[in-house]
Structures are given as structure tokens and as C-alpha cells.
Design an enzyme around this catalytic site. Structure first.
Site, PDB file in Angstrom:
ATOM      1  N   GLY A 146       0.674  -1.100  -0.417  1.00  0.00           N
ATOM      2  CA  GLY A 146       0.072   0.040  -0.139  1.00  0.00           C
ATOM      3  C   GLY A 146       0.812   1.355  -0.732  1.00  0.00           C
ATOM      4  O   GLY A 146       0.320   2.393   0.437  1.00  0.00           O
TER       5      GLY A 146
ATOM      6  N   LEU B  82      -2.392   7.124   1.353  1.00  0.00           N
ATOM      7  CA  LEU B  82      -2.410   7.877   2.083  1.00  0.00           C
ATOM      8  C   LEU B  82      -0.984   7.645   2.929  1.00  0.00           C
ATOM      9  O   LEU B  82      -0.378   8.756   3.009  1.00  0.00           O
ATOM     10  CB  LEU B  82      -3.674   7.812   3.081  1.00  0.00           C
ATOM     11  CG  LEU B  82      -4.026   9.315   4.122  1.00  0.00           C
ATOM     12  CD1 LEU B  82      -3.864  10.131   4.127  1.00  0.00           C
ATOM     13  CD2 LEU B  82      -5.064   8.933   4.779  1.00  0.00           C
TER      14      LEU B  82
ATOM     15  N   TYR C 193     -14.750  -4.803   7.505  1.00  0.00           N
ATOM     16  CA  TYR C 193     -13.437  -4.775   7.494  1.00  0.00           C
ATOM     17  C   TYR C 193     -13.023  -4.740   9.104  1.00  0.00           C
ATOM     18  O   TYR C 193     -12.139  -5.263   9.181  1.00  0.00           O
ATOM     19  CB  TYR C 193     -14.097  -2.821   7.087  1.00  0.00           C
ATOM     20  CG  TYR C 193     -12.730  -2.349   7.205  1.00  0.00           C
ATOM     21  CD1 TYR C 193     -11.220  -2.413   5.882  1.00  0.00           C
ATOM     22  CD2 TYR C 193     -12.399  -1.499   8.184  1.00  0.00           C
ATOM     23  CE1 TYR C 193      -9.844  -1.753   6.004  1.00  0.00           C
ATOM     24  CE2 TYR C 193     -10.831  -1.007   8.107  1.00  0.00           C
ATOM     25  CZ  TYR C 193     -10.083  -1.119   6.748  1.00  0.00           C
ATOM     26  OH  TYR C 193      -8.611  -0.126   7.391  1.00  0.00           O
TER      27      TYR C 193
ATOM     28  N   PRO D 216      -4.370   3.623  14.367  1.00  0.00           N
ATOM     29  CA  PRO D 216      -4.263   5.038  14.196  1.00  0.00           C
ATOM     30  C   PRO D 216      -5.821   5.106  14.584  1.00  0.00           C
ATOM     31  O   PRO D 216      -6.762   3.957  14.117  1.00  0.00           O
ATOM     32  CB  PRO D 216      -3.571   5.117  12.901  1.00  0.00           C
ATOM     33  CG  PRO D 216      -3.671   3.841  12.016  1.00  0.00           C
ATOM     34  CD  PRO D 216      -3.427   2.792  12.987  1.00  0.00           C
ATOM     35  N   THR D 217      -5.933   6.023  14.785  1.00  0.00           N
ATOM     36  CA  THR D 217      -7.647   6.420  14.673  1.00  0.00           C
ATOM     37  C   THR D 217      -7.225   7.323  13.193  1.00  0.00           C
ATOM     38  O   THR D 217      -6.817   7.269  12.532  1.00  0.00           O
ATOM     39  CB  THR D 217      -7.394   8.192  16.248  1.00  0.00           C
ATOM     40  OG1 THR D 217      -6.444   8.942  15.818  1.00  0.00           O
ATOM     41  CG2 THR D 217      -7.617   7.290  17.060  1.00  0.00           C
ATOM     42  N   ASN D 218      -9.044   8.462  13.133  1.00  0.00           N
ATOM     43  CA  ASN D 218      -8.360   8.352  12.004  1.00  0.00           C
ATOM     44  C   ASN D 218      -7.705   9.530  11.371  1.00  0.00           C
ATOM     45  O   ASN D 218      -7.677  10.912  11.537  1.00  0.00           O
ATOM     46  CB  ASN D 218      -9.967   9.821  11.457  1.00  0.00           C
ATOM     47  CG  ASN D 218     -11.653   9.061  11.686  1.00  0.00           C
ATOM     48  OD1 ASN D 218     -11.413   7.921  12.501  1.00  0.00           O
ATOM     49  ND2 ASN D 218     -12.028   8.719  11.100  1.00  0.00           N
TER      50      ASN D 218
END
Length: 323
Positions: free
Chosen positions: A16, A20, A145, A172-174
Site C-alpha cells: 500500500g 495515504l 472490514y 491509528p485513529t482517523n
């Protein structure tokens, strides 16, 4: 005389690698936080279909990594998850099993996988911490998910107990930042809002925000998360996962997040909340106490500064951004 042998080179494969978080790690490494004994290899879905065991094994045999940061996943926002829970389960289960088993077969020294706070039980007490992952079912909106990501923790434990592998995971959070998916229908809330504000500003229309704006989230800037990933890869020795997040006091509502974007992009129009759209989970407040025990002095980028940098990146790269 024999020459002194330096430290063995680490070959770090990042799955990946163009997404991001992968893009953020690539930038942080390029900006000087890589180490001389590290070789970084960033791969994407163009390099191998990780749902395919044969292609995954071939990728590992080609690059022969000593370490892996596993970011590859089928991901999407609330509404995409609601529609495709089975697809999220199947694709992610295949990806994770293929990556972890190929890592085991190749003798990889360490794997750091990326989980999500959505894996935590829907009915729980707050703040959530690392000990609570398996205490009950996740929220029904994205159970496919969530369960697939939970199974990474189960698999890590299995590889450690049966084979002594040092496979771990971070939660992780958002996450948000440059190179995010800014798709309004299928992206996560913050990049979706950034795209909406951009379009509303272009057309001179009102900004419509789905839901009430009341749900609360902890947001972590992708570049901060990237620096923490490097620390986990090099220093964190537990198999048990670790939450990577800003503190509980940094939680913001969706309305506050939207207002930060409006300010960053100098949007002067009206804000409208479409309460016919689902809110999803009201809150998922996570404790970063474990992280703070390890790294009490870590400095997170202030939320509004990180939002401003992300909005600037999106505006500058609008033609090529994922949307």
C-alpha cells in the site's frame, strides 16, 4: 585483516506504498528520517495483487524484505462499507493472510500491520484501549472490514506463539493528509469534506454535510503517523498492538472539522447539515496512554495546521488527486 562489518541492511517492504500512509512514510524517509542501513521499497496494487497468494509470494521473493510495513487494504468510507461488507471481509482477509504468511515463509524479522479504531466493540466504555479489541462485536455498519482487521491481531499472536515471529500492529485513529482519497461518495469524512468545500467554493453553492455534524473523532495527520510508524518498526518490541493517536482532549466534532476546513479554504458560503444521512458511530474515543508511556515527548502537528496543509495540497494537486 578483515574489515569491520557494518550493521546488516534492512530491506523494508511497504505494501500500500502509494496510498495515504505509504506516501507519508515515503516523504518522511526522503526528508531525512530514514537511516543509512535501511533500504525502502514501496509497492502498490500495480506491483502485485495481494489477494492472490502466488502473486504475493512472488513479490516477496523478488524483493526479499527483512522488514514489512503492511498498509495494503480495501478501504472506504461509511456508505461504501454499508453496501459492501462481504467484499471488505473477503478481500482484506485474503490480503492479510497472504502478506503475513509470505513474510513468515521468507523469514521476515518484523511485520508492522495497520489496523483501525473501527475494530473496537460498538458497545464499550471510553476511552478504548489496546486490551478491549475483542470484547464485543464492532459497529454493524462496517463489520466486514472491522473483523478482517481484528483477525490480523489474532494471526500475529498465532505466528508469535507457534513460530516466534515478531509480527505486530498499530491502531491509528482517523488518518488524513496529502495523497488521501478525496472521493465524496467512498472516501473518509475529512477528505470528503475537503473536496466538498472545494466544489462548493467553485460553484458558489452551500456546503452540505451528511449527518448531524455531532459525531466526534480523533484525527491524526499522516506525516505524524509516518514518524510513529518508523519508531514502531525500529523500537517497539511487543506483539500486542499499540494505539497511535492524539490525546482524548484533541477529539473534535464533524462540525468542528468542517469549520476548520472552511477556514483553511476561505469558504464564505452557507453550511447545511443533511440529517437524513447516517452519522455512523457517535464516538470512538481512544486512549494514547500506552504510546505516551513510550514517547512522552512526541509532538503532534496542531489539527488546524495539518488541515491547512492538506487543503493546500489538495488544491495544488486537484487534477491528479484521488477523487
Amino acid at each position: 585483516m578483515t574489515e569491520a562489518v557494518g550493521p546488516a541492511a534492512k530491506r523494508i517492504l511497504v505494501t500500500g506504498g502509494t496510498g495515504l500512509v505509504g506516501s507519508a512514510i515515503k516523504k518522511v524517509v526522503a526528508d531525512g528520517e530514514g537511516q543509512p542501513d535501511e533500504e525502502w521499497i514501496f509497492v502498490s496494487s500495480r506491483d502485485a495483487d495481494l489477494t492472490n497468494a502466488v502473486e504475493t509470494k512472488a513479490l516477496f521473493e523478488q524483493h526479499k524484505p527483512t522488514h514489512v510495513i503492511h498498509l495494503a487494504a480495501m478501504v472506504g468510507g461509511l456508505f461504501k462499507n454499508i453496501r459492501y461488507n462481504l467484499d471488505f471481509w473477503r478481500r482484506n482477509i485474503h490480503i492479510n493472510d497472504n502478506v503475513l504468511h509470505s513474510a513468515y515463509e521468507m523469514g521476515v524479522q518484523k511485520v508492522v500491520s495497520c489496523l483501525s479504531t473501527c475494530i473496537f466493540p460498538d458497545k464499550t466504555t471510553y476511552p478504548i484501549d489496546e486490551s478491549m479489541i475483542h470484547n464485543g462485536p464492532p459497529h454493524s455498519s462496517n463489520f466486514g472490514y472491522s473483523y478482517a482487521k481484528r483477525m490480523i491481531d489474532i494471526q500475529n499472536r498465532g505466528y508469535f506463539e507457534q513460530h516466534g515471529c515478531r509480527f505486530t500492529a498499530v491502531i491509528p485513529t482517523n488518518v488524513f493528509g496529502p495523497h488521501d482519497n478525496f472521493n465524496i461518495e467512498d472516501g473518509h469524512v475529512l477528505p470528503g469534506l475537503i473536496h466538498k468545500v472545494y466544489l462548493a467554493k467553485q460553484t458558489g453553492s452551500a456546503l452540505t454535510i451528511w449527518g448531524t455534524g455531532k459525531p466526534r473523532r480523533q484525527f491524526i495527520y499522516s506525516l505524524d503517523l509516518a514518524r510513529l510508524f518508523l519508531w514502531v518498526l525500529r523500537e517497539y518490541d511487543e506483539v500486542e498492538p499499540i494505539i497511535l493517536s492524539v490525546g482524548e482532549e484533541e477529539e473534535v466534532s464533524i462540525r468542528e472539522a468542517a469549520e476548520a476546513i472552511v477556514e483553511a479554504m476561505d469558504f464564505r458560503g452557507e453550511l447545511v447539515f443533511d440529517t437524513t444521512k447516517a452519522d455512523g458511530q457517535f464516538k470512538k474515543t481512544a486512549s494514547n496512554a500506552k504510546l505516551r508511556r513510550y514517547l512522552p515527548g512526541f509532538q503532534f502537528t496542531p489539527f488546524r495546521q495539518a488541515v491547512k496543509e492538506t487543503c493546500t495540497w489538495f488544491t495544488t494537486n486537484y487534477a491528479n488527486a484521488r477523487k
